[in-house]
Motif scaffolding. Structure first.
Motif, PDB file in Angstrom:
ATOM      1  N   PHE A   1       0.393   0.613 -21.471  1.00 24.30           N
ATOM      2  CA  PHE A   1       0.647   1.866 -21.795  1.00 24.30           C
ATOM      3  C   PHE A   1       1.900   2.325 -22.772  1.00 24.30           C
ATOM      4  CE2 PHE A   1      -2.764   2.948 -18.981  1.00 24.30           C
ATOM      5  CZ  PHE A   1      -3.271   4.421 -19.407  1.00 24.30           C
ATOM      6  N   PHE A   2       2.923   1.489 -22.059  1.00 22.44           N
ATOM      7  CA  PHE A   2       4.290   1.952 -22.867  1.00 22.44           C
ATOM      8  C   PHE A   2       4.207   1.048 -24.308  1.00 22.44           C
ATOM      9  CE2 PHE A   2       5.991   3.448 -18.898  1.00 22.44           C
ATOM     10  CZ  PHE A   2       7.149   4.148 -19.341  1.00 22.44           C
ATOM     11  N   SER A   3       3.534  -0.009 -24.333  1.00 21.82           N
ATOM     12  CA  SER A   3       3.447  -0.510 -25.669  1.00 21.82           C
ATOM     13  C   SER A   3       2.664   0.322 -26.807  1.00 21.82           C
ATOM     14  CB  SER A   3       2.956  -2.036 -25.297  1.00 21.82           C
ATOM     15  OG  SER A   3       3.642  -3.064 -24.722  1.00 21.82           O
ATOM     16  N   TYR A   4       1.819   0.902 -26.511  1.00 24.98           N
ATOM     17  CA  TYR A   4       1.136   1.519 -27.525  1.00 24.98           C
ATOM     18  C   TYR A   4       1.177   2.874 -27.522  1.00 24.98           C
ATOM     19  CZ  TYR A   4      -1.964  -2.766 -28.076  1.00 24.98           C
ATOM     20  OH  TYR A   4      -2.613  -3.823 -28.347  1.00 24.98           O
ATOM     21  N   ALA A   5       1.658   3.613 -26.550  1.00 23.73           N
ATOM     22  CA  ALA A   5       2.195   4.924 -26.454  1.00 23.73           C
ATOM     23  C   ALA A   5       3.471   5.174 -27.018  1.00 23.73           C
ATOM     24  CB  ALA A   5       1.909   5.547 -25.045  1.00 23.73           C
ATOM     25  N   LEU A   6       4.557   4.306 -26.221  1.00 22.79           N
ATOM     26  CA  LEU A   6       6.025   4.642 -26.489  1.00 22.79           C
ATOM     27  C   LEU A   6       6.490   3.129 -27.003  1.00 22.79           C
ATOM     28  CD1 LEU A   6       6.846   7.013 -23.968  1.00 22.79           C
ATOM     29  CD2 LEU A   6       6.038   7.834 -26.136  1.00 22.79           C
ATOM     30  N   PRO A   7       6.180   2.452 -27.930  1.00 25.88           N
ATOM     31  CA  PRO A   7       6.550   1.352 -28.243  1.00 25.88           C
ATOM     32  C   PRO A   7       8.097   1.048 -28.329  1.00 25.88           C
ATOM     33  CG  PRO A   7       5.464   2.122 -30.198  1.00 25.88           C
ATOM     34  CD  PRO A   7       5.363   3.044 -28.916  1.00 25.88           C
ATOM     35  N   SER A   8       8.774   2.081 -28.786  1.00 22.48           N
ATOM     36  CA  SER A   8      10.121   2.117 -29.101  1.00 22.48           C
ATOM     37  C   SER A   8      11.047   2.653 -27.619  1.00 22.48           C
ATOM     38  CB  SER A   8      10.645   3.118 -30.254  1.00 22.48           C
ATOM     39  OG  SER A   8      10.356   4.366 -29.689  1.00 22.48           O
TER      40      SER A   8
ATOM     41  N   MET B   1      -5.656   8.553  -9.596  1.00 20.80           N
ATOM     42  CA  MET B   1      -4.878   9.461  -9.872  1.00 20.80           C
ATOM     43  C   MET B   1      -3.518   9.036 -10.335  1.00 20.80           C
ATOM     44  SD  MET B   1      -5.333  12.034  -6.615  1.00 20.80           S
ATOM     45  CE  MET B   1      -4.454  13.017  -7.205  1.00 20.80           C
ATOM     46  N   ALA B   2      -2.972   7.872  -9.811  1.00 24.55           N
ATOM     47  CA  ALA B   2      -1.747   7.426 -10.370  1.00 24.55           C
ATOM     48  C   ALA B   2      -1.828   6.969 -11.787  1.00 24.55           C
ATOM     49  CB  ALA B   2      -1.273   6.307  -9.445  1.00 24.55           C
ATOM     50  N   ALA B   3      -2.866   6.365 -12.036  1.00 22.57           N
ATOM     51  CA  ALA B   3      -3.122   6.000 -13.530  1.00 22.57           C
ATOM     52  C   ALA B   3      -3.122   7.124 -14.428  1.00 22.57           C
ATOM     53  CB  ALA B   3      -4.184   5.066 -13.726  1.00 22.57           C
ATOM     54  N   ARG B   4      -3.793   8.096 -13.996  1.00 23.56           N
ATOM     55  CA  ARG B   4      -4.092   9.133 -14.951  1.00 23.56           C
ATOM     56  C   ARG B   4      -2.718   9.959 -15.147  1.00 23.56           C
ATOM     57  NH1 ARG B   4      -9.435  11.631 -11.863  1.00 23.56           N
ATOM     58  NH2 ARG B   4     -11.079  10.804 -13.402  1.00 23.56           N
ATOM     59  N   GLU B   5      -1.936   9.990 -14.182  1.00 23.94           N
ATOM     60  CA  GLU B   5      -0.625  10.472 -14.324  1.00 23.94           C
ATOM     61  C   GLU B   5       0.267   9.753 -15.208  1.00 23.94           C
ATOM     62  OE1 GLU B   5       2.398  13.471 -13.777  1.00 23.94           O
ATOM     63  OE2 GLU B   5       0.111  13.501 -13.376  1.00 23.94           O
ATOM     64  N   LEU B   6       0.172   8.583 -15.273  1.00 22.37           N
ATOM     65  CA  LEU B   6       0.880   7.658 -16.031  1.00 22.37           C
ATOM     66  C   LEU B   6       0.591   8.109 -17.720  1.00 22.37           C
ATOM     67  CD1 LEU B   6       2.550   5.107 -17.049  1.00 22.37           C
ATOM     68  CD2 LEU B   6       0.459   3.746 -16.589  1.00 22.37           C
ATOM     69  N   GLY B   7      -0.969   8.044 -17.727  1.00 25.35           N
ATOM     70  CA  GLY B   7      -1.363   8.299 -19.131  1.00 25.35           C
ATOM     71  C   GLY B   7      -0.940   9.722 -19.688  1.00 25.35           C
ATOM     72  N   LYS B   8      -1.155  10.778 -18.785  1.00 29.34           N
ATOM     73  CA  LYS B   8      -0.729  12.191 -19.248  1.00 29.34           C
ATOM     74  C   LYS B   8       0.682  12.243 -19.451  1.00 29.34           C
ATOM     75  CE  LYS B   8      -0.591  16.737 -17.240  1.00 29.34           C
ATOM     76  NZ  LYS B   8      -1.237  17.513 -18.197  1.00 29.34           N
ATOM     77  N   THR B   9       1.512  11.591 -18.836  1.00 28.14           N
ATOM     78  CA  THR B   9       3.242  11.802 -18.951  1.00 28.14           C
ATOM     79  C   THR B   9       3.403  11.062 -20.171  1.00 28.14           C
ATOM     80  OG1 THR B   9       3.637  11.558 -16.518  1.00 28.14           O
ATOM     81  CG2 THR B   9       5.247  11.159 -17.880  1.00 28.14           C
TER      82      THR B   9
ATOM     83  N   THR C   1     -11.078  19.937 -33.655  1.00 24.56           N
ATOM     84  CA  THR C   1     -11.890  21.166 -33.245  1.00 24.56           C
ATOM     85  C   THR C   1     -11.463  21.457 -31.484  1.00 24.56           C
ATOM     86  OG1 THR C   1     -13.632  20.866 -34.606  1.00 24.56           O
ATOM     87  CG2 THR C   1     -14.030  22.237 -32.749  1.00 24.56           C
ATOM     88  N   TYR C   2     -11.428  20.422 -31.025  1.00 21.06           N
ATOM     89  CA  TYR C   2     -10.981  20.558 -29.557  1.00 21.06           C
ATOM     90  C   TYR C   2      -9.738  20.221 -29.259  1.00 21.06           C
ATOM     91  CZ  TYR C   2     -16.021  20.454 -29.930  1.00 21.06           C
ATOM     92  OH  TYR C   2     -17.370  20.950 -30.308  1.00 21.06           O
ATOM     93  N   GLY C   3      -8.871  19.419 -30.019  1.00 25.58           N
ATOM     94  CA  GLY C   3      -7.541  19.030 -29.490  1.00 25.58           C
ATOM     95  C   GLY C   3      -7.313  17.903 -28.811  1.00 25.58           C
ATOM     96  N   ARG C   4      -6.147  17.470 -28.931  1.00 24.28           N
ATOM     97  CA  ARG C   4      -5.866  16.003 -28.219  1.00 24.28           C
ATOM     98  C   ARG C   4      -6.058  15.855 -26.725  1.00 24.28           C
ATOM     99  NH1 ARG C   4      -1.395  12.964 -32.124  1.00 24.28           N
ATOM    100  NH2 ARG C   4      -2.461  12.994 -33.971  1.00 24.28           N
ATOM    101  N   GLU C   5      -5.763  17.101 -26.032  1.00 29.84           N
ATOM    102  CA  GLU C   5      -5.893  16.778 -24.669  1.00 29.84           C
ATOM    103  C   GLU C   5      -7.201  16.720 -24.231  1.00 29.84           C
ATOM    104  OE1 GLU C   5      -4.572  19.362 -20.777  1.00 29.84           O
ATOM    105  OE2 GLU C   5      -4.377  20.288 -22.471  1.00 29.84           O
ATOM    106  N   ALA C   6      -8.220  17.479 -24.789  1.00 30.18           N
ATOM    107  CA  ALA C   6      -9.381  17.283 -24.352  1.00 30.18           C
ATOM    108  C   ALA C   6     -10.166  16.091 -24.687  1.00 30.18           C
ATOM    109  CB  ALA C   6     -10.262  18.435 -25.267  1.00 30.18           C
ATOM    110  N   ILE C   7      -9.501  15.431 -25.797  1.00 29.19           N
ATOM    111  CA  ILE C   7     -10.026  14.000 -26.016  1.00 29.19           C
ATOM    112  C   ILE C   7      -9.423  12.931 -25.085  1.00 29.19           C
ATOM    113  CG2 ILE C   7     -10.334  12.073 -27.719  1.00 29.19           C
ATOM    114  CD1 ILE C   7     -11.886  15.103 -28.267  1.00 29.19           C
ATOM    115  N   ARG C   8      -8.024  13.136 -24.998  1.00 29.04           N
ATOM    116  CA  ARG C   8      -7.558  12.334 -23.729  1.00 29.04           C
ATOM    117  C   ARG C   8      -8.280  12.493 -22.474  1.00 29.04           C
ATOM    118  NH1 ARG C   8      -4.388  12.432 -19.981  1.00 29.04           N
ATOM    119  NH2 ARG C   8      -3.946  14.589 -20.074  1.00 29.04           N
TER     120      ARG C   8
END
Length: 210
Positions: A61-68, A95-103, A147-154
């Protein structure tokens, strides 16, 4: 903070893997249908995915979302959260994995990367589904972002059956005896779990400032 996780209405509750969301082909009547070859690819991926270490899962998750981002304490924090969720079972792990991705994906740090919608969907595939995107699914979800925004797609990714299956493959071998499960996890109270997540996020925020 999400409560009952009601589907976001703009995308009509569609999740990754639903008919019409993997690859679209045009029929004679003009309606869209699922291309079975790509849906089969997703099922094959789910059936062949080897166990993933908890620290490796967080690192992906960190490598692709926040690589720096080089803050190891943040990675350790989410790894500990997965380990705390392991004993109560699959629901807690999801639930824990979802929280990781959302954060990570809703953080100012991710927004500051200025990823295009095309690259945003790519990042979702590589983290939530642990695989490269199929071309049809990639194009489909990218087309919905304006059209729907990034949160909806995530949310479509974190509610998908493939994501939930991938979470079930997380292998947690290093649960420390000192790791005490919050009472809310043991009792299974959704409200208390949400309060615990809020507390964890506040702790993460304090750690990131230090």
């Amino acid at each position: 903070m999400r409560g009952r996780r009601k589907p976001l209405m703009p995308r009509n509750g569609l999740k990754v893997g639903d008919p019409g969301t993997t690859a679209l082909v045009r029929t004679g009547s003009g309606s869209d249908r699922l291309a079975s070859r790509n849906h089969s690819r997703a099922r094959a991926h789910a059936g062949s995915l080897p166990p993933v270490g908890d620290d490796q899962y967080v690192q992906t998750f960190f490598s692709y979302a926040l690589p720096s981002n080089t803050n190891q304490s943040q990675r350790d924090y989410f790894t500990d959260m997965l380990r705390a969720a392991y004993a109560p079972g699959q629901t807690s792990m999801v639930m824990a994995a979802r929280e990781l991705g959302k954060t990570l994906f809703e953080s100012a740090e991710y927004a500051g990367r200025n990823r295009s919608n095309h690259d945003y969907v790519y990042d979702l595939y590589k983290t939530y589904l642990l695989r490269d995107p199929d071309s049809g699914g990639w194009a489909f979800w990218e087309s919905l972002v304006p059209t729907y925004g990034r949160e909806a797609i995530r949310r479509a990714f974190d509610e998908s059956g493939e994501f939930i299956y991938d979470v079930s493959t997380i292998n947690t071998n290093n649960i420390s005896p000192r790791m005490r499960l919050p009472l809310c996890w043991q009792r299974g109270s959704i409200q208390r779990i949400n309060r615990a997540i809020k507390s964890w996020r506040a702790t993460l925020s304090l750690r990131s400032r230090s």
